[in-house]
Design a protein around this motif. Structure first.
Motif, PDB file in Angstrom:
ATOM      1  N   ALA A 216      -3.041   1.812   6.186  1.00 36.60           N
ATOM      2  CA  ALA A 216      -2.474   1.064   5.067  1.00 36.60           C
ATOM      3  C   ALA A 216      -2.750  -0.427   5.197  1.00 36.60           C
ATOM      4  CB  ALA A 216      -0.969   1.311   4.973  1.00 36.60           C
ATOM      5  N   ARG A 217      -2.661  -0.946   6.417  1.00 37.21           N
ATOM      6  CA  ARG A 217      -2.954  -2.371   6.631  1.00 37.21           C
ATOM      7  C   ARG A 217      -4.419  -2.669   6.314  1.00 37.21           C
ATOM      8  NH1 ARG A 217       0.839  -6.141   7.085  1.00 37.21           N
ATOM      9  NH2 ARG A 217      -0.101  -7.223   8.866  1.00 37.21           N
TER      10      ARG A 217
ATOM     11  N   VAL B 173      -4.244   6.799   0.388  1.00 34.62           N
ATOM     12  CA  VAL B 173      -3.733   5.456   0.671  1.00 34.62           C
ATOM     13  C   VAL B 173      -4.375   4.493  -0.319  1.00 34.62           C
ATOM     14  CG1 VAL B 173      -3.349   3.681   2.412  1.00 34.62           C
ATOM     15  CG2 VAL B 173      -3.569   6.084   3.108  1.00 34.62           C
TER      16      VAL B 173
ATOM     17  N   ALA C 148      -3.861   0.540  -2.379  1.00 31.23           N
ATOM     18  CA  ALA C 148      -3.173  -0.747  -2.380  1.00 31.23           C
ATOM     19  C   ALA C 148      -2.907  -1.234  -3.801  1.00 31.23           C
ATOM     20  CB  ALA C 148      -4.001  -1.785  -1.637  1.00 31.23           C
TER      21      ALA C 148
ATOM     22  N   LEU D 207      -1.077   6.051  10.012  1.00 33.14           N
ATOM     23  CA  LEU D 207      -1.120   5.695   8.599  1.00 33.14           C
ATOM     24  C   LEU D 207      -0.789   4.217   8.374  1.00 33.14           C
ATOM     25  CD1 LEU D 207       0.413   8.553   6.407  1.00 33.14           C
ATOM     26  CD2 LEU D 207      -1.815   7.453   6.157  1.00 33.14           C
ATOM     27  N   TYR D 208       0.074   3.694   9.208  1.00 29.22           N
ATOM     28  CA  TYR D 208       0.407   2.264   9.107  1.00 29.22           C
ATOM     29  C   TYR D 208      -0.864   1.423   9.256  1.00 29.22           C
ATOM     30  CZ  TYR D 208       2.379  -2.299  10.386  1.00 29.22           C
ATOM     31  OH  TYR D 208       2.673  -3.633  10.449  1.00 29.22           O
TER      32      TYR D 208
ATOM     33  N   ALA E 138       1.040   5.275   0.717  1.00 26.82           N
ATOM     34  CA  ALA E 138       0.424   6.451   1.319  1.00 26.82           C
ATOM     35  C   ALA E 138       1.141   7.665   0.756  1.00 26.82           C
ATOM     36  CB  ALA E 138       0.544   6.397   2.839  1.00 26.82           C
TER      37      ALA E 138
ATOM     38  N   ALA F 204       5.416   3.515   2.152  1.00 27.76           N
ATOM     39  CA  ALA F 204       4.879   2.244   1.682  1.00 27.76           C
ATOM     40  C   ALA F 204       4.838   1.234   2.816  1.00 27.76           C
ATOM     41  CB  ALA F 204       5.733   1.698   0.537  1.00 27.76           C
TER      42      ALA F 204
ATOM     43  N   ALA G  93       0.857  -1.178   0.000  1.00 31.14           N
ATOM     44  CA  ALA G  93       0.000   0.000   0.000  1.00 31.14           C
ATOM     45  C   ALA G  93       0.895   1.230   0.000  1.00 31.14           C
ATOM     46  CB  ALA G  93      -0.921   0.007   1.218  1.00 31.14           C
TER      47      ALA G  93
END
Length: 372
Positions: free
Chosen positions: A63-64, A99, A101, A59-60, A21, A39, A19
């Motif tokens: 993104a997950r 964000v 993927a 953000l992590y 961001a 990323a 992903a």
């Protein structure tokens, strides 16, 4: 993007879902400009940064979620609540982050193709829908009209055509921006927000005069992201061994080389020869270019004499006013390395319109161009 390019290309080549961001908008003071990327891959590994650490933790998690199938989204971060340890920017600004993927082999192949163009210094723009009457995350990759077709789609032929036209214009200027359109590409409508990120080749720094100051200037030019060329007519001095960080070392008369090489409005020219037989023809050639900055080394007496010679050769006052000489900002520099920092500081000042004064003596926005 360029600072994490090898990591991203390796993951795409290995088929590792990830992903991205990407900062798409900045309001007020913020640590990174639009286009900054972080990323997160399928293993949870993080590369890159969008804020210097302020919002990366949140953000992590976003993104997950996007990697797990939640779909692309735009998230905003503003001023942090320091007492509550809230997520935000301690600098007081606001950023918006897209964000998205890349999971399937086709998506990773498309991203990999874009990264390959960037790595090869080929001019290319990526347009991504942020919101409105089109699918968030839809992508269109645009190259100059003579460099290949567009790939991808934003959802309609009219929107693709309008964005392609604007992306090529922004690419020619080296600008990144959010543009608004109607659902079918109509101008002066605000139904679809599109982030157009351009990847132009690195700007050039041309350093003339193979002296110790040139070696230090070449090093800091490379550090700042310039493609650095060192040029000198003397074979004993213009050697790769003396300038290992330069992208190229050219043995030629400076004015001859300058007249035959590409110079655009982002190019920085540093003339460190301070020898009239080199300087005068070189500077006459430099003043005919659209270079962003022309810095010339030498004492005030040397510069006064140089100006007289240039006037005799036909240079007018408007052209002479473009010369930054003596080169650099007043930092009290003594060594070649310190002088290179002084030159780099003046280059940055010219690029962004800074005052060159200590920030502690000023009020208002730190980053020029901000409204607050």
């Amino acid at each position: 993007m360029r600072d994490i390019l090898p990591d991203l290309r390796a993951r795409c080549a290995d088929g590792v879902p990830l992903a991205l961001a990407t900062v798409v908008a900045v309001h007020g003071s913020a640590p990174r400009d639009p286009g900054a990327v972080m990323a997160v891959d399928a293993a949870g590994t993080v590369v890159g940064s969008v804020s210097g650490g302020c919002v990366e933790g949140d953000l992590y998690e976003v993104a997950r979620e996007v990697l797990a199938g939640a779909g692309p989204r735009v998230v905003a971060y503003g001023i942090s609540d320091d007492e509550a340890f809230g997520v935000g920017l301690t600098c007081g600004g606001t950023i918006e982050v897209l964000v998205r993927a890349y999971v399937s082999p086709a998506e990773l192949a498309d991203l990999g193709a874009l990264l390959d163009l960037i790595a090869a210094d080929r001019p290319v723009a990526e347009a991504t829908v942020l919101s409105g009457a089109a699918e968030t995350g839809a992508r269109l990759v645009v190259r100059p009209s003579d460099a290949g077709p567009t790939t991808g789609t934003l959802g309609s032929e009219g929107l693709d055509a309008a964005v392609t036209d604007d992306a090529r214009g922004l690419l020619a200027q080296g600008h990144t921006a959010i543009q608004w359109y109607g659902a079918h590409g109509q101008r002066r409508m605000q139904e679809v927000a599109v982030f157009i990120r351009t990847y132009a080749p690195p700007p050039r720094m041309l350093v003339f005069g193979a002296i110790d100051h040139a070696a230090a200037t070449a090093r800091i030019g490379s550090f700042l992201g310039y493609r650095v060329t060192v040029c000198d007519a003397r074979p004993a001095f213009a050697t790769r061994e003396r300038f290992p960080t330069a992208d190229e070392v050219v043995r030629a008369w400076p004015h001859t080389y300058l007249e035959s090489t590409e110079v655009d409005a982002r190019t920085v020219i540093c003339v460190l020869t301070h020898d009239p037989k080199f300087d005068v023809p070189l500077l006459l050639a430099a003043l005919r270019t659209p270079a962003a900055y022309i810095g010339v080394m030498g004492s005030r007496r040397t510069h006064h004499d140089r100006l007289a010679r240039l006037r005799e050769a036909g240079a007018d006052e408007a052209a002479l006013a473009r010369l930054a000489s003596p080169v650099g900002l007043d930092l009290g520099a003594r060594t070649p390395e310190e002088t290179a920092v002084s030159i780099a500081a003046e280059v940055i000042q010219h690029r962004w319109g800074g005052t060159g004064r200590p920030l502690g003596e000023l009020t208002g926005a730190i980053h020029h161009g901000e409204t607050s």
